[in-house]
Design an enzyme around this catalytic site. Structure first.
Site, PDB file in Angstrom:
ATOM      1  N   LYS A  82       0.843  -1.199   0.000  1.00 59.29           N
ATOM      2  CA  LYS A  82       0.000   0.000   0.000  1.00 59.29           C
ATOM      3  C   LYS A  82       0.880   1.252   0.000  1.00 59.29           C
ATOM      4  O   LYS A  82       1.889   1.323   0.694  1.00 59.29           O
ATOM      5  CB  LYS A  82      -0.918  -0.027   1.222  1.00 59.29           C
ATOM      6  CG  LYS A  82      -2.015   1.031   1.212  1.00 59.29           C
ATOM      7  CD  LYS A  82      -2.963   0.786   2.382  1.00 59.29           C
ATOM      8  CE  LYS A  82      -4.048   1.845   2.485  1.00 59.29           C
ATOM      9  NZ  LYS A  82      -4.963   1.585   3.614  1.00 59.29           N
ATOM     10  N   SER A 156      -9.631   1.917   2.686  1.00 63.04           N
ATOM     11  CA  SER A 156      -8.684   2.653   1.880  1.00 63.04           C
ATOM     12  C   SER A 156      -7.676   1.776   1.132  1.00 63.04           C
ATOM     13  O   SER A 156      -6.945   2.283   0.262  1.00 63.04           O
ATOM     14  CB  SER A 156      -7.916   3.644   2.763  1.00 63.04           C
ATOM     15  OG  SER A 156      -7.146   3.002   3.747  1.00 63.04           O
ATOM     16  N   SER A 180     -10.004  -0.538   6.787  1.00 61.70           N
ATOM     17  CA  SER A 180      -9.426  -0.328   5.460  1.00 61.70           C
ATOM     18  C   SER A 180      -8.808  -1.551   4.801  1.00 61.70           C
ATOM     19  O   SER A 180      -8.422  -1.476   3.635  1.00 61.70           O
ATOM     20  CB  SER A 180      -8.375   0.786   5.526  1.00 61.70           C
ATOM     21  OG  SER A 180      -8.988   2.024   5.748  1.00 61.70           O
TER      22      SER A 180
END
Length: 465
Positions: A82, A156, A180
């Site tokens: 990420k 996210s 997330s």
């Protein structure tokens, strides 16, 4: 006839690592296969912020040159990291050019552990600005759900979920501050695990949302999620043990007053409860105690987390998206008025511990989402209130377990009537990560799910080993 696949795209991380360790293929070949797929197909889902094509091949060659691969749990496995987590030689983007930090010369510890296990970082996956939202987009791209590209992949860790569901990588790193990892995993039909507090090295101080954020894994199988979790936690991967008879609490109650799960999510929970009962466990209806103040405290923490992240990174707030600026301004307001307190979080942790010990319950089963994922759109250009309401209405179930610091995971349970994946959430008390994975493994064995979105990967897939 050889059962060696024409491409390793579509194979699991476990399959790839085993093949590389025993010399059936090379890390270089596996990574090259996946880079080719990314180049051909990522534009359909926009999972990656930046791809490290040349560097990844060099690092795969370095894995192949190691004298002993026997102890590398992820030997040659392509992974996405990420974009808010430091990868040496790359900027740390945090979801937009305005939030980007300069090129770093050191990996975050979880990235170091992934590499130490033989994984090859092929790129960094997209997220919304500062990781604030359960949809993923910015002015450069909208990240789309491979199951239906008109829908969001969630957030996210939306890019991570899109990448794994599309077969661009077999496994991906994510992090989870209020859902997330679990939200995008549920949106995209994946296994997504958020470890409990302290199990995995945290994000940098100031960017961890007061200790709520944990690094986790998104994968297509429970076995891959278990290996990924073990690597992040610095443990030796081990086979999951079939759990003894468990007492599982089932709850549809939403932590947010007035938000209820739709029929498809209610049926997902009912289906999972039937499978768990059929596996020999006791299933009872029992609702966690969500105090009315929890929603207010969760919102205040969400706002203040944005404020603290911006402060820690030294961001020029005026360059950020309007919705982010509003979030940060509210975060400063609630922080200065003392509305975000560790004492409140500790009180909810104690209350949550009491739920499990007083039942007693070993696991809690809830919906993962309340509705289908929202549209894939430029949410970053929409008003702040529009974003807030969309996030709360479709994904209210995950945040309490960050506040409590408990392990939790999303597990697929089939397909909704609209063709999107269905999922549930499993939650356990501190230290129950392996128990949750084992129970998820029983669900997978009893009701195998489609590992990738329909029509994906876009190239030939591997044979099953």
């Amino acid at each position: 006839m050889s059962d060696t696949p024409s491409t390793w795209v579509g194979a699991t991380a476990k399959q790839i690592a085993r093949a590389v360790r025993r010399g059936d293929t090379s890390a270089t070949q596996v990574v090259a296969d996946h880079l080719e797929h990314i180049e051909a197909a990522d534009h359909l889902v926009n999972a990656f912020r930046e791809v490290r094509a040349g560097a990844a091949i060099v690092e795969a060659e370095q894995v192949d040159e190691l004298p002993d691969l026997r102890n590398l749990a992820l030997a040659g496995v392509p992974v996405a990291v990420k974009e808010n987590t430091a990868v040496a030689g790359m900027p740390t983007w945090h979801g937009s050019a305005a939030a980007r930090e300069p090129i770093t010369d050191a990996d975050h510890e979880v990235v170091r552990r992934l590499r130490g296990a033989g994984a090859v970082v092929v790129g960094v996956s997209r997220m919304p600005e500062l990781g604030l939202w359960a949809t993923t987009d910015d002015e450069t791209a909208v990240t789309r759900n491979p199951w239906n590209t008109d829908c969001t992949a969630g957030g996210s860790s939306g890019g991570a979920a899109a990448a794994v569901a599309a077969g661009l990588v077999p496994i991906a790193h994510g992090n989870d501050g209020l859902g997330s990892v679990r939200i995008p995993a549920a949106c995209c039909g994946l296994v997504g695990i958020k470890p409990g507090r302290g199990a995995v090295p945290p994000p940098p101080e100031g960017q961890d949302w007061f200790g709520l954020t944990e690094h986790g894994i998104l994968a297509t199988t429970v076995a891959d999620a278990a290996i990924g979790f073990a690597v992040l936690a610095g443990r030796t991967p081990e086979a999951l043990r079939e759990p003894q008879r468990l007492r599982v609490a089932v709850s549809l109650r939403s932590p947010v007053v007035g938000v209820r799960p739709d029929a498809a999510n209610r049926e997902a929970v009912a289906a999972a409860a039937r499978l768990i009962a059929a596996a020999g466990h006791d299933v009872v209806t029992a609702n966690p105690l969500y105090p009315l103040s929890l929603g207010v405290r969760a919102l205040a923490t969400w706002f203040a987390g944005a404020y603290h992240s911006a402060q820690a990174q030294g961001l020029d707030v005026t360059t950020l998206q309007p919705r982010t600026r509003r979030h940060i301004a509210l975060g400063e307001w609630v922080w200065r008025r003392g509305l975000v307190r560790e004492a409140d979080r500790a009180a909810f942790r104690r209350r949550s511990e009491g739920f499990f010990t007083d039942g007693p319950y070993d696991v809690l089963l809830t919906p993962a989402l309340a509705t289908a994922p929202p549209a894939a759109d430029r949410w970053s250009a929409r008003p702040w209130w529009t974003n807030i309401l969309a996030n709360i209405r479709y994904a209210p179930y995950t945040a309490p377990w960050n506040i409590a610091g408990f392990p939790a995971m999303a597990v697929p349970v089939g397909v909704r009537p609209d063709g999107l994946p269905a999922a549930v959430q499993l939650v356990g008390p501190p230290g129950s990560e392996l128990l949750l994975l084992a129970l998820a493994g029983q669900l997978e064995l009893a009701n195998p799910w489609q590992r990738h979105a329909p029509g994906w990967p876009k190239v030939g897939t591997s044979t099953t080993r």
